[in-house]
Design a protein around this motif. Structure first.
Motif, PDB file in Angstrom:
ATOM      1  N   GLU A 169      42.332  10.557  39.949  1.00 21.12           N
ATOM      2  CA  GLU A 169      42.387  11.877  39.319  1.00 21.12           C
ATOM      3  C   GLU A 169      42.383  13.020  40.339  1.00 21.12           C
ATOM      4  O   GLU A 169      43.226  13.905  40.301  1.00 21.12           O
ATOM      5  CB  GLU A 169      41.210  12.037  38.346  1.00 21.12           C
ATOM      6  CG  GLU A 169      41.178  10.944  37.277  1.00 21.12           C
ATOM      7  CD  GLU A 169      39.860  10.911  36.511  1.00 21.12           C
ATOM      8  OE1 GLU A 169      39.282  11.968  36.241  1.00 21.12           O
ATOM      9  OE2 GLU A 169      39.396   9.785  36.192  1.00 21.12           O
ATOM     10  N   GLY A 170      41.404  13.003  41.224  1.00 23.71           N
ATOM     11  CA  GLY A 170      41.234  14.135  42.140  1.00 23.71           C
ATOM     12  C   GLY A 170      42.429  14.349  43.068  1.00 23.71           C
ATOM     13  O   GLY A 170      42.760  15.471  43.404  1.00 23.71           O
ATOM     14  N   LEU A 171      43.048  13.245  43.493  1.00 24.78           N
ATOM     15  CA  LEU A 171      44.184  13.361  44.414  1.00 24.78           C
ATOM     16  C   LEU A 171      45.493  12.969  43.741  1.00 24.78           C
ATOM     17  O   LEU A 171      46.448  12.558  44.411  1.00 24.78           O
ATOM     18  CB  LEU A 171      43.931  12.498  45.659  1.00 24.78           C
ATOM     19  CG  LEU A 171      42.652  12.820  46.447  1.00 24.78           C
ATOM     20  CD1 LEU A 171      42.513  11.906  47.668  1.00 24.78           C
ATOM     21  CD2 LEU A 171      42.613  14.283  46.888  1.00 24.78           C
ATOM     22  N   ILE A 172      45.552  13.102  42.425  1.00 30.61           N
ATOM     23  CA  ILE A 172      46.726  12.629  41.670  1.00 30.61           C
ATOM     24  C   ILE A 172      48.008  13.339  42.098  1.00 30.61           C
ATOM     25  O   ILE A 172      49.104  12.793  41.952  1.00 30.61           O
ATOM     26  CB  ILE A 172      46.485  12.772  40.149  1.00 30.61           C
ATOM     27  CG1 ILE A 172      47.556  12.016  39.372  1.00 30.61           C
ATOM     28  CG2 ILE A 172      46.422  14.234  39.733  1.00 30.61           C
ATOM     29  CD1 ILE A 172      47.262  11.844  37.903  1.00 30.61           C
ATOM     30  N   GLY A 173      47.883  14.545  42.655  1.00 32.40           N
ATOM     31  CA  GLY A 173      49.067  15.278  43.092  1.00 32.40           C
ATOM     32  C   GLY A 173      49.573  14.871  44.470  1.00 32.40           C
ATOM     33  O   GLY A 173      50.473  15.509  45.001  1.00 32.40           O
ATOM     34  N   ASN A 174      48.986  13.816  45.026  1.00 34.41           N
ATOM     35  CA  ASN A 174      49.322  13.408  46.391  1.00 34.41           C
ATOM     36  C   ASN A 174      49.974  12.033  46.459  1.00 34.41           C
ATOM     37  O   ASN A 174      49.574  11.105  45.760  1.00 34.41           O
ATOM     38  CB  ASN A 174      48.036  13.317  47.240  1.00 34.41           C
ATOM     39  CG  ASN A 174      47.465  14.669  47.555  1.00 34.41           C
ATOM     40  OD1 ASN A 174      47.746  15.230  48.590  1.00 34.41           O
ATOM     41  ND2 ASN A 174      46.678  15.218  46.627  1.00 34.41           N
ATOM     42  N   ARG A 175      50.930  11.907  47.354  1.00 33.96           N
ATOM     43  CA  ARG A 175      51.379  10.603  47.814  1.00 33.96           C
ATOM     44  C   ARG A 175      50.369  10.182  48.876  1.00 33.96           C
ATOM     45  O   ARG A 175      50.137  10.906  49.845  1.00 33.96           O
ATOM     46  CB  ARG A 175      52.772  10.738  48.424  1.00 33.96           C
ATOM     47  CG  ARG A 175      53.610   9.512  48.435  1.00 33.96           C
ATOM     48  CD  ARG A 175      55.051   9.850  48.805  1.00 33.96           C
ATOM     49  NE  ARG A 175      55.736  10.638  47.784  1.00 33.96           N
ATOM     50  CZ  ARG A 175      56.326  10.112  46.706  1.00 33.96           C
ATOM     51  NH1 ARG A 175      56.363   8.818  46.546  1.00 33.96           N
ATOM     52  NH2 ARG A 175      56.891  10.895  45.804  1.00 33.96           N
ATOM     53  N   ILE A 176      49.729   9.051  48.666  1.00 35.72           N
ATOM     54  CA  ILE A 176      48.673   8.634  49.593  1.00 35.72           C
ATOM     55  C   ILE A 176      49.324   7.899  50.763  1.00 35.72           C
ATOM     56  O   ILE A 176      49.959   6.866  50.574  1.00 35.72           O
ATOM     57  CB  ILE A 176      47.644   7.719  48.896  1.00 35.72           C
ATOM     58  CG1 ILE A 176      47.060   8.411  47.657  1.00 35.72           C
ATOM     59  CG2 ILE A 176      46.536   7.313  49.870  1.00 35.72           C
ATOM     60  CD1 ILE A 176      46.329   9.701  47.922  1.00 35.72           C
ATOM     61  N   ALA A 238      46.373   3.427  44.662  1.00 33.16           N
ATOM     62  CA  ALA A 238      47.066   4.495  45.371  1.00 33.16           C
ATOM     63  C   ALA A 238      48.580   4.324  45.329  1.00 33.16           C
ATOM     64  O   ALA A 238      49.313   5.300  45.272  1.00 33.16           O
ATOM     65  CB  ALA A 238      46.591   4.559  46.824  1.00 33.16           C
ATOM     66  N   ASP A 320      49.714  13.444  51.189  1.00 27.02           N
ATOM     67  CA  ASP A 320      50.768  14.260  51.800  1.00 27.02           C
ATOM     68  C   ASP A 320      50.584  15.740  51.526  1.00 27.02           C
ATOM     69  O   ASP A 320      51.079  16.581  52.291  1.00 27.02           O
ATOM     70  CB  ASP A 320      52.166  13.786  51.363  1.00 27.02           C
ATOM     71  CG  ASP A 320      52.419  13.951  49.869  1.00 27.02           C
ATOM     72  OD1 ASP A 320      51.431  14.120  49.112  1.00 27.02           O
ATOM     73  OD2 ASP A 320      53.583  13.907  49.446  1.00 27.02           O
ATOM     74  N   VAL A 321      49.865  16.083  50.459  1.00 26.71           N
ATOM     75  CA  VAL A 321      49.609  17.493  50.172  1.00 26.71           C
ATOM     76  C   VAL A 321      48.263  17.936  50.748  1.00 26.71           C
ATOM     77  O   VAL A 321      48.163  18.934  51.447  1.00 26.71           O
ATOM     78  CB  VAL A 321      49.654  17.771  48.651  1.00 26.71           C
ATOM     79  CG1 VAL A 321      49.369  19.231  48.360  1.00 26.71           C
ATOM     80  CG2 VAL A 321      51.014  17.372  48.074  1.00 26.71           C
ATOM     81  N   VAL A 322      47.234  17.161  50.494  1.00 23.91           N
ATOM     82  CA  VAL A 322      45.867  17.597  50.821  1.00 23.91           C
ATOM     83  C   VAL A 322      45.509  17.391  52.291  1.00 23.91           C
ATOM     84  O   VAL A 322      44.600  18.038  52.809  1.00 23.91           O
ATOM     85  CB  VAL A 322      44.854  16.881  49.901  1.00 23.91           C
ATOM     86  CG1 VAL A 322      44.650  15.424  50.322  1.00 23.91           C
ATOM     87  CG2 VAL A 322      43.512  17.609  49.877  1.00 23.91           C
TER      88      VAL A 322
END
Lengths: 463, 463
Positions: A169-176, A238, A320-322
């Motif tokens: 949830e917390g990093l859902i906007g990221n490609r890990i 991920a 990739d975003v955070v």
């Protein structure tokens, strides 16, 4: 199905002792705990201590209705009222007044049946069982979907660190792109003490067993399998495809000697057992592959993971975003694991209350072409320790073999103060594939001047 | 209201370009972004890059439908198609095809109206605006409840670190006893460089401004107010009552000199600006009080927060069940903040899809008797630096004043190598209340041998 159960919770209100007008309607969710050991006992204790606080935060009261145990008469660290105890776990699942099931018996056989049977009754399950997920995750997620239920497993990885929620949830906007985890407290405790005290592996292991930080049968931990279960779960979550246990390269810490910890220290490194998940850029039209491995690695002392000591866990997640984020806490133990399970019970209770049991899926298989890169193809840097006879020409023969294999050496160290028939020789090796290095070390091992099998430990640069 | 909007999303499907049978129904949530600057642009960019990935994880497609900006012609770092731009933010809120509003204009006046107007239209809001929450949080949460909407604010504290979700959900089974946060990247950058380079505050600040790590008008950061906004939000969320900004004691870093950083270093400490929330045990029948403060503090070098450097943020959260946990990452910047906002959009989209907009409240005021302990009553340890004339009797007079006030001294250090009319004298003071220490220092300041106002910095022992 979902709305029916949500309604039954609301209807059950009249009989559960809560008063109040509709505006402050307090609902109750009844929990059946299967397994009254460390985790089950911890959940019971946690709700005794903080159940009212959780209810005030959630608007839902969590109540332990039944605890299924193997032996009613066994002494327990956590005191559970005898009236709650039963030896018949199926009766707990079947009990229509019980809304949620906690599977805390461990193992992969009965536990699997417990989860599947709960799903068949339309009940979501909270588990701390990483071995179960590792062995039967795909089947259980499919079953949850089939029966409109959910499987919550925050407590299965890194104890009290809410890493599942963070990734899902917390990093859902990221490609890990990277996960580096210290996810086995036993190994980290042993390696930390070996470094701190200059002690040998066997010595510290025996002490850890005496203190309860290591099991009498420690192989699940020290051979890296427990870390592999957790790393596989994180990798799957991920990257959106289920990573099979057989595809995870696993090396434990039994071969780590105090000599290597000492030399690594002199070179500015600390040895940690890492769960590693790396996404490699794929060429056009090629499907992306990820490395999923567990092995001891040399970390620069300046890296934050190098200072995670004792039984603590820490997980670095790069998105990739955070960018880089890190999560740290107790990775095991009754209370830390209970904290994670309680957060799952809270989520499950809200999902029940709202009639949205499948709001967030336990796992979304969104990457159809995902695949694990074989360890032989994984590129990394290496620390190699050789025991050699200190005579002219030895180093030339060794470097010739590496040169022929196109393996670059970044430094050669012959530590002082070592005398005898053989002396240590440390090679720091540039980026190379595992297969290349393994082959070259095989040739080096056969040299007459090399007196013991080469020690090879990967070096992690966090790039 | 909720179900009606959920249905309208499902109905809207036919016109949004998605095909598929009901089993793989992909829903679309349309976002209106108010503010096309750093955060709004970051969210737009994040969805461009990872929107499809998020959709595959969520089962919901997030689409930016409109972006309200102040000036259509202004150049932007993130390229937003002109067709999406408007200068009329109210029209974005009013647009019936837009389901969620992102408030990314900053400030507390128009931003407040944006949020309230969105709520009135039944639309939940995602914000990154800590100043707005700090000033109007209670009003906005009440309005969200009144209109059956929600306010999501992960991006308001500590950038990309999902600390709001962690506190609200991941650690929900815990009574939070301590929060120690490095939550202002500008201050941490300045203090890190001062320590690393032995540089002066003003020097580093000027460089930070040149590099874009500090604003031209830096007082919001360096005076601690930004950290106070964030610390207040964390304290309120953890303790269940709304902490008013006026009750938060705030001291910034402008008074920190390179001399103090240097002396602290010699004593084994690092100076960091900390947001501190401590729950004190209350006597029977007494309501619990919490300390909520922002001030620079000396941390033992061995503590993990001491090694958080540069613009990074880190927050240590201690729960009564889980123990110490720590969360680390980029606390500011376009991408880190966007990562947090994207996770809020994902939650909000799921809540819309499920028709459960109030599934998790933005804030539950569950602690009726909560109160903030005045700084005067807060007990801590202290580092005190005096400039004294180096003559017999000076130390005796100083220690006599402290002794009369019942303030214990743990050590007295007179650093060598300082010559001149006055020399530094460092006192490390045992646990004492702030009022006691402040009063005693007032008396000491009046001694003829004391040549400058005493410097007092609190020492944090993390107990």
């Amino acid at each position: 199905m979902e709305n029916r159960q949500a309604k039954s919770i609301k209807k059950g209100l009249s009989g559960n002792g809560f008063q109040g007008n509709l505006a402050v309607l307090m609902q109750q969710v009844n929990i059946g705990i299967i397994g009254g050991g460390t985790v089950g006992g911890g959940v019971y204790k946690g709700l005794q201590v903080n159940g009212a606080l959780m209810a005030s935060r959630l608007g839902v009261q969590l109540r332990v209705a039944k605890v299924a145990v193997r032996d009613l008469k066994k002494g327990r660290a956590v005191n559970i009222p005898p009236a709650l105890l039963t030896t018949d776990w199926q009766s707990v699942i079947d009990d229509p007044s019980i809304h949620l099931i906690g599977e805390f018996i461990g193992g992969t056989t009965t536990a699997r049946t417990v989860v599947l049977n709960a799903f068949k009754k339309g009940k979501s399950v909270i588990t701390a069982n990483k071995a179960l997920l590792s062995a039967h995750g795909e089947e259980l997620f499919a079953a949850a979907a089939k029966y409109g239920t959910n499987l919550y497993y925050e407590a299965s990885v890194a104890g009290g660190i809410p890493i599942i929620k963070v990734l899902r949830e917390g990093l859902i906007g990221n490609r890990i792109t990277r996960i580096y985890g210290i996810v086995n407290g036993t190994c980290n405790y042993i390696l930390s003490r070996m470094k701190l005290e200059g002690a040998d592996f066997g010595e510290v292991l025996a002490d850890a067993q005496r203190l309860g930080y290591a099991e009498a049968e420690p192989s699940l931990d020290i051979d890296g399998h427990d870390a592999a279960h957790k790393t596989g779960i994180l990798a799957s979550l991920a990257h959106g495809f289920w990573v099979k246990p057989k595809d995870i390269y696993v090396a434990g810490i039994t071969a780590i000697s105090k000599l290597d910890i000492q030399f690594a220290g002199q070179l500015g490194y600390t040895i940690k057992l890492l769960g590693i998940v790396k996404k490699f850029e794929s060429g056009k039209g090629k499907s992306a592959k990820i490395q999923v491995s567990v092995y001891p690695a040399l970390l620069p002392n300046s890296h934050v993971l190098a200072s995670v000591n004792g039984v603590f866990n820490a997980i670095l997640v790069r998105g990739d975003v955070v960018g880089d984020t890190l999560y740290y806490g107790r990775g095991a133990g009754q209370d830390a694991t209970a904290s994670a399970a309680l957060s799952d019970f809270a989520d499950a209770a809200l999902d029940l209350k709202c009639g949205t049991k499948s709001r967030i899926l336990p796992f979304t298989p969104h990457e159809q072409d995902g695949a694990v890169l074989p360890i032989s193809e994984v590129v990394s840097r290496y620390y190699v320790r050789l025991s050699v006879i200190d005579k002219p020409g030895t180093l030339a023969r060794i470097t010739a073999i590496l040169g022929e294999a196109n393996i670059g050496i970044s430094s050669v160290i012959q530590p002082e103060g070592h005398e005898g028939s053989s002396v240590p020789l440390i090679l720091m090796i540039h980026d190379a594939t595992n297969s290349n290095v393994t082959k070259a070390l095989g040739k080096i091992a056969k040299l007459s001047a090399v007196k013991a099998p080469p020690v090879m430990i990967r070096v992690e640069s966090f790039e």
